[in-house]
Design a protein around this motif. Structure first.
Motif, PDB file in Angstrom:
ATOM      1  N   GLY B 197     -17.677  -7.419  38.832  1.00 48.94           N
ATOM      2  CA  GLY B 197     -16.752  -6.559  37.901  1.00 48.94           C
ATOM      3  C   GLY B 197     -15.498  -7.409  37.623  1.00 48.94           C
ATOM      4  O   GLY B 197     -15.035  -7.716  36.414  1.00 48.94           O
ATOM      5  N   ILE B 198     -15.042  -7.920  38.373  1.00 48.71           N
ATOM      6  CA  ILE B 198     -13.915  -9.061  38.477  1.00 48.71           C
ATOM      7  C   ILE B 198     -14.162 -10.218  37.355  1.00 48.71           C
ATOM      8  O   ILE B 198     -13.519 -10.563  36.336  1.00 48.71           O
ATOM      9  N   GLU B 199     -15.512 -10.703  37.944  1.00 40.00           N
ATOM     10  CA  GLU B 199     -15.903 -12.059  36.970  1.00 40.00           C
ATOM     11  C   GLU B 199     -16.294 -11.451  35.583  1.00 40.00           C
ATOM     12  O   GLU B 199     -15.917 -12.152  34.648  1.00 40.00           O
ATOM     13  N   GLN B 200     -16.753 -10.411  35.209  1.00 41.46           N
ATOM     14  CA  GLN B 200     -17.185 -10.136  34.112  1.00 41.46           C
ATOM     15  C   GLN B 200     -16.033  -9.585  33.101  1.00 41.46           C
ATOM     16  O   GLN B 200     -15.923  -9.807  32.031  1.00 41.46           O
ATOM     17  N   MET B 216     -15.098 -19.225  38.047  1.00 38.03           N
ATOM     18  CA  MET B 216     -16.268 -18.546  37.861  1.00 38.03           C
ATOM     19  C   MET B 216     -16.406 -17.454  39.023  1.00 38.03           C
ATOM     20  O   MET B 216     -17.286 -16.452  38.557  1.00 38.03           O
ATOM     21  N   ASN B 217     -15.783 -17.306  39.850  1.00 41.13           N
ATOM     22  CA  ASN B 217     -15.919 -16.274  40.840  1.00 41.13           C
ATOM     23  C   ASN B 217     -14.588 -15.444  41.390  1.00 41.13           C
ATOM     24  O   ASN B 217     -13.471 -16.144  40.955  1.00 41.13           O
ATOM     25  N   ALA B 218     -14.898 -14.399  41.597  1.00 38.56           N
ATOM     26  CA  ALA B 218     -13.865 -13.335  41.658  1.00 38.56           C
ATOM     27  C   ALA B 218     -12.581 -13.947  42.841  1.00 38.56           C
ATOM     28  O   ALA B 218     -11.391 -13.801  42.236  1.00 38.56           O
ATOM     29  N   ARG B 219     -12.921 -14.669  43.717  1.00 37.69           N
ATOM     30  CA  ARG B 219     -12.034 -15.335  44.334  1.00 37.69           C
ATOM     31  C   ARG B 219     -10.941 -16.376  43.985  1.00 37.69           C
ATOM     32  O   ARG B 219      -9.853 -16.050  43.923  1.00 37.69           O
ATOM     33  N   ASP B 220     -11.508 -16.941  43.212  1.00 36.54           N
ATOM     34  CA  ASP B 220     -10.755 -18.038  42.223  1.00 36.54           C
ATOM     35  C   ASP B 220     -10.009 -17.307  41.253  1.00 36.54           C
ATOM     36  O   ASP B 220      -8.872 -17.812  40.862  1.00 36.54           O
ATOM     37  N   ILE B 221     -10.679 -16.153  40.659  1.00 33.24           N
ATOM     38  CA  ILE B 221      -9.783 -15.506  39.647  1.00 33.24           C
ATOM     39  C   ILE B 221      -8.604 -14.611  40.411  1.00 33.24           C
ATOM     40  O   ILE B 221      -7.387 -14.891  39.704  1.00 33.24           O
ATOM     41  N   ARG B 269      -8.572  -6.602  49.413  1.00 41.15           N
ATOM     42  CA  ARG B 269      -8.025  -7.427  50.043  1.00 41.15           C
ATOM     43  C   ARG B 269      -7.439  -8.296  48.724  1.00 41.15           C
ATOM     44  O   ARG B 269      -6.401  -8.870  48.858  1.00 41.15           O
ATOM     45  N   ALA B 270      -8.366  -8.916  47.996  1.00 43.63           N
ATOM     46  CA  ALA B 270      -8.006  -9.643  47.001  1.00 43.63           C
ATOM     47  C   ALA B 270      -6.947  -9.375  45.945  1.00 43.63           C
ATOM     48  O   ALA B 270      -6.041 -10.003  45.246  1.00 43.63           O
ATOM     49  N   MET B 271      -6.885  -8.114  45.994  1.00 42.03           N
ATOM     50  CA  MET B 271      -5.963  -7.160  45.008  1.00 42.03           C
ATOM     51  C   MET B 271      -4.574  -6.817  45.586  1.00 42.03           C
ATOM     52  O   MET B 271      -3.844  -6.171  45.084  1.00 42.03           O
TER      53      MET B 271
END
Lengths: 326, 326
Positions: B197-200, B216-221, B269-271
């Motif tokens: 969902g983060i990626e899209q 490209m991926n949620a972690r990098d975003i 965790r990412a948020m």
């Protein structure tokens, strides 16, 4: 013989019945009154007790269309305020229990017979041990969850489902959402699925189609839609039915009520012709990968004015067993 | 001495620990493996048992990122399929129990200490008898409800909350909803609140702003957003955090978890930087007339890789007491 007084105090009517110490309802003791016929619930209770020829009660259980966790109850749709103490004094009872009306319906479910339940969709067999939800759509919207404990007792808890965010799936629905959210910044479920929601949705359809508003209340709108005498009324009922189906479906994903979904309330009754259409069930099961799962939950209509009183009786029984440590 | 083998089989890693007949975890028995290091969970279990010097187990409890009500378990994010029978043969145990990983987290809550829980918002004191919800946001989204029974046991049940309808409150959000719904007719909660969902959402922001997709991926975003090195990534994280807050708020209205809300998973965790902002709590409590009510629920972050293993232990204990009729 000990006597319990059970009452269901709605926004418009109050219903009474008496039960004996075995929690059997006393034949012929049922009476209903308009709330406007008395200045206060205390006076209405006194009047009912006098008519029944009793001076005091051992237990009193009131099902209330109001939150019951505060000290003073403020009825949601009628200008009555009262407390456990004031009801205790009026009924000459030391054991007064207030429960939410949807919780009362939840307790009442286990005693309903086939004639009080109308199968709407999904499997006809109920998983009797599975959790159930009872949904009330009328002046407001709410749901209660009913879980059967291992000792056979029912645990019933009303939620605040009417205040959850109203969902949309089309641009038209989002425009309706914005109309319903005006001045508030958000629209909750009960902004649409309620008597007032039907009225506002009808006004919105009339406004965007530059059509005069002919009907003022939800009842007239639903009748005009049934008669096919007003296209805006038809669009209204179809839209609300669709939102109702989706909302019930979302609550099903939140509670997985294999024991069944029981729909009640005046809006449910007014929507019956739409609930029976295939489009209603289609909207209910439209949950993507959970499409098959959605077919596993029985949907029923609860048809009984006295269901909440039955629930009071069961709540009283559980309450008194608990007080006696049983 | 009887031995229980407890495992948490996620989409990427599998964690093991042993417990004795008092359900005390055996010191030093914890090990974690990449799923890609073994061809099957059966071989991984055999390898772990060999390393621990045991030939058989009395009980096996597996927490699984998968639905566990079918005969054969198909792991959601790794190509493993297995059954109670195949795990039973591999572990030489006649008592194999599968539980959903969010249910395992739910069971584990009661054993977590202050160091494993991080207070995020709301009251700091927990109503220990009140219901709790544990929410997992990672590859997918789901919630489990934890109810304490009168005998002190916990009843834990995972829901299908990730499949509920994704809510929107602005025209921009509705346009994102339509992007996420493309080809499906609807968007569910986990179409937005998940790694994918983060990626899209990031791709949608890049597209509408005619900006190249850098990450490209949620972690990098999430890292680019934290660094403030990519405006589209920042907008993405802010939008998802807002939707996350509103969705948690809606689940709170459905479950009234006075015992607390416990957030877990890689997306949680990412948020973290966004969850700590005032705007997150503002969006969480923005439920109209229920604004005050919304301040009564404690929000916590669950920080423990081994929480699901603790949960397996408690589930095993309850399960074996029940088998012994206690």
């Amino acid at each position: 013989m000990s006597i319990s007084l059970l009452a269901d105090i709605g926004g418009t009517n109050t219903r009474f019945v008496l039960a004996n110490n075995n929690c059997d309802v006393l034949f012929d003791s049922y009476e209903a009154f308009r709330n406007t016929s008395a200045e206060s619930p205390e006076l209405l209770i006194k009047r009912y007790m006098k008519r029944q020829g009793i001076d005091s009660c051992d237990h009193v259980v009131l099902a209330l269309a109001a939150p019951v966790n505060e000290e003073e109850v403020v009825l949601t749709n009628h200008n009555w305020r009262f407390t456990v103490k004031s009801i205790s004094a009026a009924s000459m009872s030391n054991d007064v229990l207030f429960i939410n009306d949807l919780e009362a319906l939840g307790y009442g479910l286990s005693e309903l017979g086939a004639e009080q339940l109308q199968h709407l969709a999904g499997p006809r067999s109920l998983d009797k041990k599975g959790p159930r939800i009872v949904i009330g759509a009328g002046t407001g919207f709410n749901a209660a969850i009913v879980t059967q404990l291992e000792n056979g007792e029912h645990f019933v808890k009303a939620m605040e489902a009417g205040h959850m965010t109203l969902t949309v799936e089309t641009q038209d629905e989002f425009e309706l959402w914005q109309y319903l959210a005006k001045g508030r910044g958000r629209a909750s479920v009960e902004r649409a699925i309620s008597g007032r929601g039907i009225e506002q949705t009808y006004q919105w359809f009339c406004q965007r189609n530059s059509t005069p508003v002919v009907h003022m209340n939800a009842r007239d709108i639903s009748i005009a839609a049934s008669n096919q005498s007003d296209l805006m009324a038809e669009k209204t009922m179809q839209t609300i039915a669709n939102i109702f189906a989706r909302t019930i479906g979302d609550l099903v994903l939140a509670f997985l009520p294999t024991g069944g979904i029981f729909l009640s309330g005046s809006v449910t009754r007014a929507m019956m012709p739409w609930l029976r259409r295939a489009s209603f069930f289609d909207a209910f099961v439209a949950k993507g990968r959970q499409y098959d799962l959605m077919h596993q939950f029985p949907l029923y209509i609860l048809n009984d004015d006295q269901a909440a009183l039955h629930g009071c009786k069961i709540a009283a029984k559980q309450h008194s067993l608990r007080l006696r440590g049983m």
